[in-house]
Motif scaffolding. Structure first.
Motif, PDB file in Angstrom:
ATOM      1  N   ASN A  44      39.367  -3.254 -36.150  1.00 51.82           N
ATOM      2  CA  ASN A  44      40.271  -3.886 -37.118  1.00 51.82           C
ATOM      3  C   ASN A  44      40.844  -5.194 -36.601  1.00 51.82           C
ATOM      4  N   ARG A  45      40.590  -5.504 -35.345  1.00 50.96           N
ATOM      5  CA  ARG A  45      41.134  -6.745 -34.769  1.00 50.96           C
ATOM      6  C   ARG A  45      40.061  -7.812 -34.574  1.00 50.96           C
ATOM      7  N   THR A  46      38.878  -7.571 -35.098  1.00 51.89           N
ATOM      8  CA  THR A  46      37.825  -8.570 -34.977  1.00 51.89           C
ATOM      9  C   THR A  46      38.123  -9.752 -35.901  1.00 51.89           C
ATOM     10  N   PRO A  47      37.590 -10.931 -35.588  1.00 50.62           N
ATOM     11  CA  PRO A  47      37.830 -12.099 -36.452  1.00 50.62           C
ATOM     12  C   PRO A  47      37.379 -11.873 -37.896  1.00 50.62           C
ATOM     13  N   ASP A  48      36.226 -11.239 -38.076  1.00 52.10           N
ATOM     14  CA  ASP A  48      35.713 -11.035 -39.438  1.00 52.10           C
ATOM     15  C   ASP A  48      36.636 -10.133 -40.250  1.00 52.10           C
ATOM     16  N   PHE A  49      37.094  -9.045 -39.638  1.00 60.31           N
ATOM     17  CA  PHE A  49      37.972  -8.152 -40.384  1.00 60.31           C
ATOM     18  C   PHE A  49      39.337  -8.795 -40.618  1.00 60.31           C
ATOM     19  N   THR A  50      39.807  -9.568 -39.661  1.00 63.49           N
ATOM     20  CA  THR A  50      41.108 -10.219 -39.807  1.00 63.49           C
ATOM     21  C   THR A  50      41.097 -11.219 -40.959  1.00 63.49           C
ATOM     22  N   LYS A  51      39.932 -11.803 -41.253  1.00 62.59           N
ATOM     23  CA  LYS A  51      39.835 -12.685 -42.417  1.00 62.59           C
ATOM     24  C   LYS A  51      40.060 -11.908 -43.704  1.00 62.59           C
ATOM     25  N   LEU A  52      39.577 -10.658 -43.735  1.00 62.56           N
ATOM     26  CA  LEU A  52      39.788  -9.818 -44.919  1.00 62.56           C
ATOM     27  C   LEU A  52      41.237  -9.380 -45.042  1.00 62.56           C
ATOM     28  N   ASN A  53      41.790  -8.950 -43.932  1.00 58.27           N
ATOM     29  CA  ASN A  53      43.175  -8.483 -43.939  1.00 58.27           C
ATOM     30  C   ASN A  53      43.879  -8.970 -42.681  1.00 58.27           C
ATOM     31  N   PRO A  54      44.661 -10.031 -42.796  1.00 63.22           N
ATOM     32  CA  PRO A  54      45.376 -10.560 -41.635  1.00 63.22           C
ATOM     33  C   PRO A  54      46.317  -9.542 -40.991  1.00 63.22           C
ATOM     34  N   MET A  55      46.699  -8.485 -41.739  1.00 64.81           N
ATOM     35  CA  MET A  55      47.541  -7.436 -41.171  1.00 64.81           C
ATOM     36  C   MET A  55      46.741  -6.488 -40.287  1.00 64.81           C
ATOM     37  N   GLN A  56      45.403  -6.608 -40.321  1.00 63.18           N
ATOM     38  CA  GLN A  56      44.503  -5.818 -39.470  1.00 63.18           C
ATOM     39  C   GLN A  56      44.660  -4.316 -39.701  1.00 63.18           C
ATOM     40  N   SER A  65      34.658 -10.813 -55.610  1.00 65.32           N
ATOM     41  CA  SER A  65      35.385 -11.711 -54.710  1.00 65.32           C
ATOM     42  C   SER A  65      36.853 -11.326 -54.581  1.00 65.32           C
ATOM     43  N   PHE A  66      37.241 -10.222 -55.197  1.00 69.99           N
ATOM     44  CA  PHE A  66      38.639  -9.795 -55.191  1.00 69.99           C
ATOM     45  C   PHE A  66      38.888  -8.855 -54.019  1.00 69.99           C
ATOM     46  N   ILE A  67      39.806  -9.264 -53.138  1.00 70.77           N
ATOM     47  CA  ILE A  67      40.146  -8.477 -51.955  1.00 70.77           C
ATOM     48  C   ILE A  67      41.520  -7.856 -52.146  1.00 70.77           C
ATOM     49  N   LEU A  68      41.614  -6.562 -51.869  1.00 69.34           N
ATOM     50  CA  LEU A  68      42.879  -5.856 -52.052  1.00 69.34           C
ATOM     51  C   LEU A  68      43.140  -4.968 -50.845  1.00 69.34           C
ATOM     52  N   THR A  69      44.390  -4.990 -50.375  1.00 70.18           N
ATOM     53  CA  THR A  69      44.814  -4.126 -49.277  1.00 70.18           C
ATOM     54  C   THR A  69      45.882  -3.163 -49.787  1.00 70.18           C
ATOM     55  N   GLU A  70      46.258  -2.232 -48.949  1.00 70.65           N
ATOM     56  CA  GLU A  70      47.255  -1.194 -49.225  1.00 70.65           C
ATOM     57  C   GLU A  70      46.682  -0.089 -50.114  1.00 70.65           C
ATOM     58  N   SER A  71      46.709   1.127 -49.599  1.00 71.09           N
ATOM     59  CA  SER A  71      46.097   2.265 -50.290  1.00 71.09           C
ATOM     60  C   SER A  71      46.683   2.502 -51.670  1.00 71.09           C
ATOM     61  N   ASP A  72      47.989   2.383 -51.819  1.00 70.21           N
ATOM     62  CA  ASP A  72      48.632   2.604 -53.116  1.00 70.21           C
ATOM     63  C   ASP A  72      48.077   1.641 -54.158  1.00 70.21           C
ATOM     64  N   ALA A  73      47.995   0.373 -53.803  1.00 73.29           N
ATOM     65  CA  ALA A  73      47.477  -0.643 -54.723  1.00 73.29           C
ATOM     66  C   ALA A  73      46.001  -0.405 -55.025  1.00 73.29           C
ATOM     67  N   ILE A  74      45.230  -0.031 -54.007  1.00 72.26           N
ATOM     68  CA  ILE A  74      43.797   0.195 -54.200  1.00 72.26           C
ATOM     69  C   ILE A  74      43.559   1.383 -55.126  1.00 72.26           C
ATOM     70  N   LEU A  75      44.261   2.485 -54.903  1.00 66.24           N
ATOM     71  CA  LEU A  75      44.091   3.673 -55.746  1.00 66.24           C
ATOM     72  C   LEU A  75      44.392   3.358 -57.209  1.00 66.24           C
TER      73      LEU A  75
END
Length: 218
Positions: A44-56, A65-75
């Protein structure tokens, strides 16, 4: 059903919120591809993953092209966008608000208090080889017991699921936390078939070192 690129989810199946997302996807046959992210190896700390989610952190969802984090929001996004039964995240305002009420409460109550017990009793001793800190564990168990009492009195009451008569995304979040002690081989379908209404705080505390035996709906 949405079309385009296959939905991708970045998950570590040791993560309770990741398992909740995985269960919803599989139970509703939403086409998707799982990208494994091993937190224990620092993926989760790799550069590629950090681009997806800076919170790692996981989970992360990529829908075209839509990126979403946080399980509550994703569900809730998945239940809203894809062709799933309405009970997962009801459209009726009052019923939907009940789901939102629990999920807001979950992240500062059920999740941290259940996770703390697991960390103190299972994870830290396994990683360090040290003995369980009984003083801290007893304190954490007391916090969890209080949280479960509130969960029962505020949400479950005498209904089969947290937000009414049907299972919702709220139940997925809760059951993945409360069944953290279940053996890893337990299937997602068996977890889903179990109602958190069968877990009382006294039962959870009595069986906290082994897999709880919740009551399963047919």
């Amino acid at each position: 059903m949405a079309t385009g690129r296959l939905l991708e989810v970045y998950l570590d199946m040791l993560s309770q919120p990741c398992r909740a997302v995985h269960i919803l996807l599989n139970c509703n046959n939403i086409p998707h591809r799982v990208r494994s992210v091993a937190l224990r190896r620092g993926e989760n700390r790799t550069p590629d993953f950090t681009k997806l989610n800076p919170m790692q952190k996981v989970p992360v969802m990529v829908d075209n092209s839509f990126i979403l984090t946080e399980s509550d929001a994703i569900l809730k996004y998945l239940a809203t966008k894809y062709d799933v039964p309405e009970h997962w995240y009801p459209r009726q305002p009052e019923r939907q608000a009940r789901v939102d009420e629990y999920t807001a409460w979950h992240h500062s109550n059920t999740r941290p208090h259940a996770a703390k017990v697991f960390i103190l009793e299972v994870l830290l001793p396994a990683q360090s080889g040290s003995q369980v800190d009984e003083v801290r564990l007893i304190r954490a168990l007391s916090q969890l017991d209080d949280t479960l009492d509130k969960l029962e009195s505020m949400f479950l009451r005498r209904q089969p699921f947290l937000c009414g008569d049907d299972i919702t995304v709220a139940d997925l979040l809760a059951v993945c936390e409360l069944m953290q002690w279940v053996e890893p081989e337990t299937s997602c379908s068996s977890v889903l078939s179990c109602s958190v209404g069968g877990l009382e705080s006294s039962q959870l505390l009595e069986t906290r070192s082994t897999a709880p035996t919740p009551s399963c709906t047919p």
